[in-house]
Design an enzyme around this catalytic site. Structure first.
Site, PDB file in Angstrom:
ATOM      1  N   SER A  14      -3.974  -3.053  -0.217  1.00 24.05           N
ATOM      2  CA  SER A  14      -3.221  -1.984  -0.873  1.00 24.05           C
ATOM      3  C   SER A  14      -1.727  -2.295  -0.967  1.00 24.05           C
ATOM      4  CB  SER A  14      -3.425  -0.662  -0.134  1.00 24.05           C
ATOM      5  OG  SER A  14      -3.137  -0.799   1.243  1.00 24.05           O
ATOM      6  N   ASP A  19       2.523   7.800   6.469  1.00 25.07           N
ATOM      7  CA  ASP A  19       2.310   6.453   5.941  1.00 25.07           C
ATOM      8  C   ASP A  19       3.577   5.651   6.184  1.00 25.07           C
ATOM      9  OD1 ASP A  19       1.861   4.127   4.564  1.00 25.07           O
ATOM     10  OD2 ASP A  19       1.202   5.083   2.710  1.00 25.07           O
ATOM     11  N   HIS A  66       2.810   1.446   3.749  1.00 27.51           N
ATOM     12  CA  HIS A  66       3.088   1.244   2.332  1.00 27.51           C
ATOM     13  C   HIS A  66       4.548   1.591   2.041  1.00 27.51           C
ATOM     14  CE1 HIS A  66      -1.340   1.955   2.498  1.00 27.51           C
ATOM     15  NE2 HIS A  66      -1.324   0.913   1.678  1.00 27.51           N
TER      16      HIS A  66
END
Length: 517
Positions: free
Chosen positions: A237, A480, A483
């Site tokens: 990702s 998160d 990311h």
């Protein structure tokens, strides 16, 4: 004849002079027309000569295009792309895909450009290239083009000597490369501003190497570089993070965004196996293939007949057949190797029919990368493709891991003291050893250190607009910190990729033999 001559001798009488002048101008008029025609022809010839010379000059300042481009008429489907042909210089010093070997010190880990030391792909003088496509710059004056050529050459020479991965983050109010909230491609998880993040300084930072300045990513020039080509990202990702960043930059540089469309994939973070965007005007695609380990995820039956998941360290991922033959490949893996199942390595890693009861994760990582390296050596032609490997992207969970309350929501500034940076990951040292053993040149985009500074640039709690009922009870437990917000840090990864491509294609042109006629 004498009578005629006397007849037209001018006198002081009016009628004789008038008659003579009329006769004179009648004779002169055709001559004047002829002279005008000759002058016009001469001016046309001079203008044409200047145009031809200028056109030749323009070709000499082409903007670093992948050579041997063949364009085709496109339709609403993904274009059929013709592979380029590169001339691969000797792999020792003139290798276009890796600029220098770095020492093994902790500081120099951030500056590794690996160059395989073998002659397997040494230059073959019998292979010849057609002339590269030139960018049409005819709208600009010659003097301006001369300055442009000089500036570009200086820029490229500066980049050749520069270590991209040693530097600092500096404020630049001209950033980001695209306006927050304008790129609908960005996953909701990465769209921090739309999700309510109040501070804006984090996306006004630019990565500045110590010895040079990265050129601002020119989307139009990059699209020309990959005209008729496939640029493919393969990985987890974080690779998707980088892919979305690049598509947003490129999409914002085209005149008509209706000529940019999805060929495959849905707009959803929990990915399908493949996403592809077509840039119809340039007959190229920018693609992403989900393959978090690069090797294949598998299933076997245990002694009770129940299925269990394993990871085949000896087989490439299922999508490898689909990206085989791409013109520019950007690989990555790393993040998923830190998860519980992979880090423990118990009854999970498989080779052939054998499932290892216990295998150290670093050894499993080495085996997987070795499988990947062998696939690249077998399936990638360095005369036709450029290969990059993007390194590990640093996470910044504080107070716990990603699944145990780790947080970064109060971080609004990057790390400024190198003392607080994390040690260089052992897995990236393993990667470097694998790359050195490969015969195919691979450029290592070692972004680990530059991402380590950016504890301020993760989505944290701004990963979505609405939380579920469970998440609303403890929103800080669902952060998160791995990311990156977009616009943000992955834009800088793409600027480095762009700079590397400028350098490598310039080197390829410098080692290109005489063009075929």
């Amino acid at each position: 004849m004498a009578t005629d001559s006397v007849k037209h001798v001018p006198t002081l009488g009016g009628t004789s002079i008038s008659t003579e002048m009329k006769s004179f101008f009648s004779a002169v008029k055709p001559i004047k027309i002829i002279i005008n025609f000759v002058c016009a022809s001469f001016i046309t010839f001079v203008a044409f000569t200047v145009y031809v010379a200028f056109t030749t000059f323009e070709h000499s300042v082409s903007s670093y295009i992948l050579p041997n481009v063949t364009t085709t008429n496109t339709t609403s489907r993904a274009p059929s792309l013709t592979p380029p042909t590169f001339e691969s210089p000797a792999a020792n010093e003139a290798n276009p895909l890796s600029r220098n070997n770095a020492s093994r010190s902790r500081t120099d880990h951030a500056s590794v450009h690996l160059c395989p030391n073998n002659n397997t792909h040494a230059r073959n003088n019998s292979d010849k290239l057609r002339a590269p496509l030139s960018v049409n710059l005819s709208a600009s004056p010659m003097r301006k083009q001369s300055r442009k050529k000089s500036w570009t050459k200086r820029e490229i020479n500066s980049l050749k000597k520069c270590e991209f991965f040693e530097g600092e983050w500096v404020k630049d109010d001209s950033y980001p490369l695209y306006k927050p909230g304008t790129c609908t491609l960005i996953d909701k998880q990465f769209d921090c501003m739309t999700n309510g993040r109040p501070d804006v300084e984090f996306y006004k930072l630019k990565w500045k190497p110590k010895e040079c300045t990265l050129p601002r990513l020119d989307g139009g020039k990059l699209l020309e570089m990959i005209r008729g080509r496939r640029l493919v990202f393969v990985g987890d990702s974080l690779s998707r993070n980088m892919w979305e960043s690049l598509v947003c930059i490129l999409k914002g540089s085209v005149k008509d965004e209706r000529q940019v469309f999805k060929a495959k994939g849905r707009h959803h973070f929990r990915w399908e196996a493949e996403y592809s965007f077509v840039f119809k005007e340039y007959n190229c695609t920018v693609e992403f293939f989900a393959s978090p380990f690069l090797v294949r995820e598998w299933e076997v039956k245990d002694k009770n007949g129940r299925k269990k998941k394993t990871l085949r360290l000896d087989m490439m991922g299922k999508t490898s057949k689909q990206y085989k033959g791409a013109d520019v490949l950007v690989f990555n893996t790393g993040s998923w190797w830190t998860h519980d199942k992979t880090s423990k390595g118990e009854d999970y890693y498989q080779e052939g029919s054998n499932v290892h009861p216990k295998l150290d994760v670093d050894e499993a990582f080495r085996k997987a990368l070795t499988t990947w390296g062998r696939w690249v050596d077998k399936n990638v032609n360095p005369k036709k493709s450029l290969v990059f490997f993007r390194g590990y992207s640093t996470v910044h969970f504080s107070g716990g891991q990603w699944n145990a309350g780790g947080a970064c929501d109060d971080e609004t500034e990057p790390i400024k003291n190198e003392t607080y940076l994390t040690p260089y990951p052992s897995k990236m040292e393993i990667l470097e050893r694998v790359l050195r053993g490969m015969k195919t040149p691979v450029t290592y985009l070692n972004i680990t250190r530059l991402t380590d500074y950016r504890k301020d640039a993760h989505p944290s709690v701004y990963r979505k607009q609405k939380f579920t009922a469970e998440e609303s009870k403890s929103p800080l437990l669902y952060q998160d910190c791995s990311h990156w917000c977009l616009p943000g840090v992955p834009d800088s990864w793409n600027e480095i990729l762009y700079a590397e491509m400028l350098v490598k294609l310039d080197q390829l042109r410098g080692n290109r033999p005489t063009a075929e006629t």
